[in-house]
Design a protein around this motif. Sequence first.
Motif: not given
Length: 88
Positions: A3-12
């Motif tokens: 929820x804080x962007x750990x995995x989501x920020x690495x997706x790009x």
Amino acid sequence: MLSRGGLYSLMSSFLVVLLAICVTGILEQSGILSSLVEPLVKRTLGSTFRITLATMVTALITNMIGSSMLLTSIVAGSLMKNVFKNNN
């Protein structure tokens, strides 16, 4: 972590690397990469300095086209891998 962007920020970054690997694999298997590298290899004449310079120019061109250092690292490395192996 989710929820804080750990995995989501690495997706790009992950998608760029995955795309670079896929494109490099397709170009390598179709023989396009070897046809791009051959003129460069002929001009290097086995010189380590010239091979390194050709790699730097290839990386610069790839970075200008792809606008991603991750893409540049993978494509330029795949392009020049065999040249460096053949010249120790």
